[in-house]
Design an enzyme around this catalytic site. Structure first.
Site, PDB file in Angstrom:
ATOM      1  N   THR A 186       0.871  -0.983  -0.143  1.00  0.00           N
ATOM      2  CA  THR A 186       0.050   0.291  -0.190  1.00  0.00           C
ATOM      3  C   THR A 186       0.860   1.596   0.142  1.00  0.00           C
ATOM      4  O   THR A 186       2.124   0.968   0.424  1.00  0.00           O
ATOM      5  CB  THR A 186      -0.566  -0.429   1.286  1.00  0.00           C
ATOM      6  N   ARG A 214     -14.218  -7.172   0.564  1.00  0.00           N
ATOM      7  CA  ARG A 214     -13.919  -6.575   1.363  1.00  0.00           C
ATOM      8  C   ARG A 214     -13.601  -5.195   1.432  1.00  0.00           C
ATOM      9  O   ARG A 214     -12.612  -5.159   0.386  1.00  0.00           O
ATOM     10  CB  ARG A 214     -12.444  -7.585   1.211  1.00  0.00           C
ATOM     11  N   ILE A 215     -13.277  -4.529   2.432  1.00  0.00           N
ATOM     12  CA  ILE A 215     -12.791  -3.535   2.916  1.00  0.00           C
ATOM     13  C   ILE A 215     -11.869  -3.262   4.251  1.00  0.00           C
ATOM     14  O   ILE A 215     -12.265  -4.047   4.587  1.00  0.00           O
ATOM     15  CB  ILE A 215     -14.057  -1.956   3.206  1.00  0.00           C
ATOM     16  N   GLY A 216     -10.555  -2.653   3.530  1.00  0.00           N
ATOM     17  CA  GLY A 216      -9.555  -2.996   4.549  1.00  0.00           C
ATOM     18  C   GLY A 216      -9.814  -1.420   5.187  1.00  0.00           C
ATOM     19  O   GLY A 216     -10.215  -0.348   5.339  1.00  0.00           O
ATOM     20  N   ASP A 217      -8.396  -0.967   5.861  1.00  0.00           N
ATOM     21  CA  ASP A 217      -7.906   0.179   6.944  1.00  0.00           C
ATOM     22  C   ASP A 217      -8.119   1.630   5.689  1.00  0.00           C
ATOM     23  O   ASP A 217      -8.290   2.401   6.271  1.00  0.00           O
ATOM     24  CB  ASP A 217      -7.043  -0.476   7.700  1.00  0.00           C
ATOM     25  N   THR A 236      -0.419   1.892   7.556  1.00  0.00           N
ATOM     26  CA  THR A 236      -0.300   0.169   6.562  1.00  0.00           C
ATOM     27  C   THR A 236       0.363  -1.281   6.635  1.00  0.00           C
ATOM     28  O   THR A 236       1.093  -0.948   8.725  1.00  0.00           O
ATOM     29  CB  THR A 236       1.011   0.342   4.888  1.00  0.00           C
ATOM     30  N   GLY A 237      -0.614  -2.492   6.585  1.00  0.00           N
ATOM     31  CA  GLY A 237      -0.220  -3.600   6.845  1.00  0.00           C
ATOM     32  C   GLY A 237      -1.285  -3.903   7.003  1.00  0.00           C
ATOM     33  O   GLY A 237      -1.979  -3.442   5.853  1.00  0.00           O
ATOM     34  N   LYS A 238      -1.820  -4.857   8.251  1.00  0.00           N
ATOM     35  CA  LYS A 238      -2.441  -5.697   8.776  1.00  0.00           C
ATOM     36  C   LYS A 238      -3.526  -5.177   8.217  1.00  0.00           C
ATOM     37  O   LYS A 238      -4.592  -4.868   9.541  1.00  0.00           O
ATOM     38  CB  LYS A 238      -2.372  -7.285   9.083  1.00  0.00           C
ATOM     39  N   GLY A 239      -4.968  -4.806   7.459  1.00  0.00           N
ATOM     40  CA  GLY A 239      -6.368  -3.958   7.573  1.00  0.00           C
ATOM     41  C   GLY A 239      -6.959  -4.041   8.598  1.00  0.00           C
ATOM     42  O   GLY A 239      -7.128  -3.467   9.330  1.00  0.00           O
TER      43      GLY A 239
HETATM   44  N1  ASP Z   1      -3.593  -2.068   5.119  1.00  0.00           N
HETATM   45  C1  ASP Z   1      -3.939  -2.890   3.843  1.00  0.00           C
HETATM   46  C2  ASP Z   1      -4.746  -3.767   3.910  1.00  0.00           C
HETATM   47  O1  ASP Z   1      -5.622  -4.559   4.574  1.00  0.00           O
HETATM   48  C3  ASP Z   1      -2.869  -3.188   3.290  1.00  0.00           C
HETATM   49  C4  ASP Z   1      -0.906  -2.949   3.113  1.00  0.00           C
HETATM   50  O2  ASP Z   1      -1.330  -1.532   3.800  1.00  0.00           O
HETATM   51  O3  ASP Z   1      -0.227  -3.276   2.719  1.00  0.00           O
HETATM   52  O4  ASP Z   1      -5.945  -3.713   2.373  1.00  0.00           O
END
Ligand code: ASP
Length: 321
Positions: A186, A214-217, A236-239
């Site tokens: 991201t 699916r909607i992330g962060d 950024t990371g695991k939404g």
């Molecule tokens: N945060 C993003 C998501 O979960 C992915 C990412 O940051 O690489 O959609």
């Protein structure tokens, strides 16, 4: 007090063995985008313009997971999302885009041209057409690398956070992919001018093999993206972990309610409030501080401040090559 800017190209389990042919193009892209942002700040562009400009550059780069380069859903489609916000709390967000070249600019149009904050899927696509933003056939976003990534994720039966694949001996553990750099992240940018005005922008294709819908962060105000009069944050990371911890808003809240500095607040949220291996962020404060903490192996990142400091890095300083 002076201007400051920071940007990221994703946090994740980025192996130190990342080969130069994978590392160097991303470092070059970070350098280029930082330069674009610094020049815009020096030319007195508003922080909102600066973060949009920089994120557009990153979206146009196929090595990052946003715009062209976006990872694929379980059905092999692209569903991009983005969010933009400034220190006055004006904000706009979009999700479920499959044809829009620069999702971040559509998020800004939602902010400026509608009475709403967040548009998604068909409604967002229709708004894009109405506004005349650049669109292309959905198939144009699908790169061979992302088809391969989806195949690997499906074989491993998992929703893949960047840079990782299941451990062959213990499928519950993750280990870096052999080349690692096949994976991408991201993108986001935060900027503050010399008067304390700030803005943030984040854009993503989400997670490999995510469910359709699916909607992330990233587009969720206060989770992946947030700004107020104290700071501007892009995560950024695991939404799913970032949403649970309201990461970006908590950084601002710790500054506002507890009097923490930007660095203290961001470090606390990343270290104490999200599981290890799931989160990184870039942030600037109204007073021109900048910070880029992460609890993953690495985060593609870059920053610069008016007093001449600048940094481009992937891993923690102690391990940086
Ligand atoms: N945060 C993003 C998501 O979960 C992915 C990412 O940051 O690489 O959609």
């Amino acid at each position: 007090m002076g201007w400051a800017i920071a940007l990221h190209g994703g946090a994740g389990d980025i192996p130190l063995s990342l080969p130069p042919e994978r590392r160097e193009p991303r470092e070059a892209a970070l350098r280029h985008c930082l330069q674009v942002g610094v020049e815009a700040l020096k030319a007195q562009r508003t922080p909102l313009d600066v973060v949009e400009l920089v994120v557009r550059e990153l979206e146009n780069h196929p090595n990052f997971n946003a715009g062209r380069g976006s990872v694929l859903t379980t059905k092999g489609s692209v569903e991009m999302e983005a969010c933009i916000m400034d220190n006055t709390k004006r904000c706009g967000a979009v999700s479920g885009l499959s044809t829009v070249v620069n999702a971040i600019s559509l998020a800004r149009l939602v902010m400026e041209k509608t009475p709403h904050i967040y548009l998604a899927f068909d409604g967002a696509e229709a708004f894009a057409k109405e506004q005349g933003v650049e669109t292309v056939d959905a198939s144009k976003f699908i790169t061979p690398e992302n088809i391969e990534r989806l195949k690997q994720a499906k074989e491993a039966n998992r929703v893949q956070i960047d840079y990782t694949q299941p451990n062959q001996t213990d499928p519950t553990k993750e280990k870096p992919t052999a080349d690692g750099g096949g994976q991408i992240g991201t993108v986001g940018c935060v900027a503050v001018d010399g008067k304390g005005n700030s803005a943030t922008a984040t854009s993503t294709g989400g997670l490999v093999n995510k469910m359709v819908g699916r909607i992330g962060d990233t587009p969720v105000i206060g989770a992946g993206t947030y700004a107020n009069s104290y700071c501007a944050v892009s995560a950024t990371g695991k939404g799913e972990s970032i949403i649970r911890a309201t990461v970006a808003r908590d950084v601002a809240a710790l500054m506002e309610y507890k009097g923490l500095s930007l660095k203290e607040a961001a470090a606390y949220v990343v270290e104490e409030c999200t599981p290890k291996g799931t989160c990184g962020l870039v942030a600037v404060s109204a007073t021109g501080e900048v910070t880029m903490p992460f609890n993953t192996t690495g985060m593609f990142r870059a920053c610069a401040t008016e007093d001449g400091y600048s940094e481009i890095a992937i891993w923690p300083p102690s391990t940086q090559k």
